[in-house]
Write a protein that holds these residues in place. Sequence first.
Motif, short mmCIF file in Angstrom:
data_model
loop_
_atom_site.label_atom_id
_atom_site.label_comp_id
_atom_site.label_asym_id
_atom_site.label_seq_id
_atom_site.Cartn_x
_atom_site.Cartn_y
_atom_site.Cartn_z
N GLY A 40 13.75 -17.14 -4.21
CA GLY A 40 14.94 -17.98 -4.35
C GLY A 40 15.52 -18.45 -3.03
N HIS A 41 14.74 -18.37 -1.96
CA HIS A 41 15.19 -18.86 -0.66
C HIS A 41 13.98 -19.09 0.23
N LYS A 42 14.17 -19.86 1.29
CA LYS A 42 13.10 -20.09 2.26
C LYS A 42 12.99 -18.87 3.18
N SER A 43 11.92 -18.84 3.96
CA SER A 43 11.72 -17.74 4.89
C SER A 43 11.75 -18.26 6.32
N CYS A 44 12.11 -17.38 7.24
CA CYS A 44 12.19 -17.76 8.65
C CYS A 44 12.29 -16.50 9.50
N VAL A 45 12.21 -16.69 10.82
CA VAL A 45 12.46 -15.59 11.74
C VAL A 45 13.72 -15.90 12.52
N LEU A 46 14.62 -14.94 12.55
CA LEU A 46 15.82 -15.01 13.38
C LEU A 46 15.49 -14.23 14.64
N TRP A 47 15.23 -14.95 15.73
CA TRP A 47 14.77 -14.32 16.97
C TRP A 47 15.97 -14.06 17.88
N PHE A 48 16.48 -12.83 17.84
CA PHE A 48 17.62 -12.44 18.67
C PHE A 48 17.13 -12.08 20.06
N LYS A 84 4.47 -9.39 27.92
CA LYS A 84 3.96 -10.61 27.28
C LYS A 84 3.23 -10.26 25.99
N GLU A 85 2.38 -9.23 26.04
CA GLU A 85 1.64 -8.80 24.86
C GLU A 85 2.58 -8.24 23.79
N ASN A 86 3.63 -7.54 24.22
CA ASN A 86 4.63 -7.01 23.30
C ASN A 86 5.22 -8.14 22.46
N ILE A 87 5.62 -9.22 23.11
CA ILE A 87 6.23 -10.34 22.41
C ILE A 87 5.21 -11.07 21.54
N ARG A 88 3.98 -11.20 22.03
CA ARG A 88 2.95 -11.86 21.23
C ARG A 88 2.71 -11.12 19.92
N ARG A 89 2.61 -9.79 20.01
CA ARG A 89 2.37 -8.99 18.80
C ARG A 89 3.54 -9.12 17.83
N ILE A 90 4.76 -9.09 18.36
CA ILE A 90 5.93 -9.22 17.49
C ILE A 90 5.93 -10.57 16.81
N GLY A 91 5.55 -11.60 17.55
CA GLY A 91 5.47 -12.92 16.95
C GLY A 91 4.50 -12.95 15.79
N GLU A 92 3.35 -12.30 15.97
CA GLU A 92 2.35 -12.27 14.89
C GLU A 92 2.85 -11.49 13.69
N VAL A 93 3.53 -10.37 13.93
CA VAL A 93 4.08 -9.58 12.82
C VAL A 93 5.17 -10.36 12.11
N ALA A 94 6.04 -11.01 12.89
CA ALA A 94 7.11 -11.81 12.30
C ALA A 94 6.54 -12.92 11.43
N LYS A 95 5.44 -13.50 11.88
CA LYS A 95 4.80 -14.57 11.10
C LYS A 95 4.31 -14.06 9.75
N PHE A 107 5.71 -11.68 8.03
CA PHE A 107 6.90 -11.55 7.19
C PHE A 107 7.34 -12.92 6.66
N VAL A 108 7.29 -13.93 7.51
CA VAL A 108 7.66 -15.27 7.08
C VAL A 108 6.69 -15.77 6.01
N ASP A 109 5.41 -15.50 6.21
CA ASP A 109 4.41 -15.88 5.20
C ASP A 109 4.64 -15.17 3.88
N SER A 110 5.24 -13.97 3.93
CA SER A 110 5.50 -13.21 2.71
C SER A 110 6.79 -13.68 2.02
N GLY A 111 7.45 -14.67 2.61
CA GLY A 111 8.64 -15.25 1.98
C GLY A 111 9.95 -14.60 2.37
N GLN A 112 9.95 -13.77 3.41
CA GLN A 112 11.15 -13.05 3.80
C GLN A 112 11.84 -13.66 5.02
N ILE A 113 13.09 -13.28 5.21
CA ILE A 113 13.83 -13.62 6.42
C ILE A 113 13.74 -12.39 7.32
N VAL A 114 13.08 -12.54 8.46
CA VAL A 114 12.89 -11.40 9.36
C VAL A 114 13.70 -11.61 10.63
N SER A 115 14.44 -10.59 11.01
CA SER A 115 15.21 -10.61 12.24
C SER A 115 14.49 -9.78 13.29
#
Length: 199
Positions: A24-32, A82-93, A95-103
């Motif tokens: 019932g909503h779109k998905s996205c990443v809130l990158w704090f 750099k690798e830390n952020i790359r991995r988080i980006g992939e994991v966040a993706k 979550f977004v693909d699963s339809g969730q809002i990930v912070s």
Amino acid sequence: MERQRNIVWHHSTVTKKGRQQLNGHKSCVLWFTGLSGSGKSTLANAVDHALYSQGYQSYVLDGDNIRHGLNRDLSFGADDRKENIRRIGEVAKLFVDSGQIVSTAFISPFQNDRELVRKMFEADEFIEIYVKCPIDICEDRDPKGLYHKARKGEIADFTGISSPYEAPCQPELMIETNKYSIDNSVGKILQYLRDKKIL
């Protein structure tokens, strides 16, 4: 590499759009992003709680928590950051693909690293939130005692002290946690999500 040549992407039967419709909503990443002590984790968790309370599918990826597991093999040197952020980006993706809002609550100090993550997502799926707070206030808060250790030379490559922080040039949102309450800040983020038709 040989192993990469033999890997083929497998498309899921259930699509991201289908999961979004179910939720019932779109998905996205809130990158704090922001300095240590700026309030990233506090704000990300407050937003997550507000979304949860309203029946939205959401989750928080926290910097320290991720380094206890997925990224426990990484240091705080330039390449590993750099690798830390790359991995988080992939994991966040995922979550977004699963339809969730990930912070995600990560210092992510370098503009180029954040831009590389942004490119992983479709338009309007990556929402950069600059949690802005003067370093002297972050030091006064110092919830983990890290600034104190960094000033004593016990922590190398500490952002804001011995390693730079590159503030976002054009974040979708900027939250000044030294000026606004948590409730006010959460309200601003939720209103942004409504305005963008994510909620």
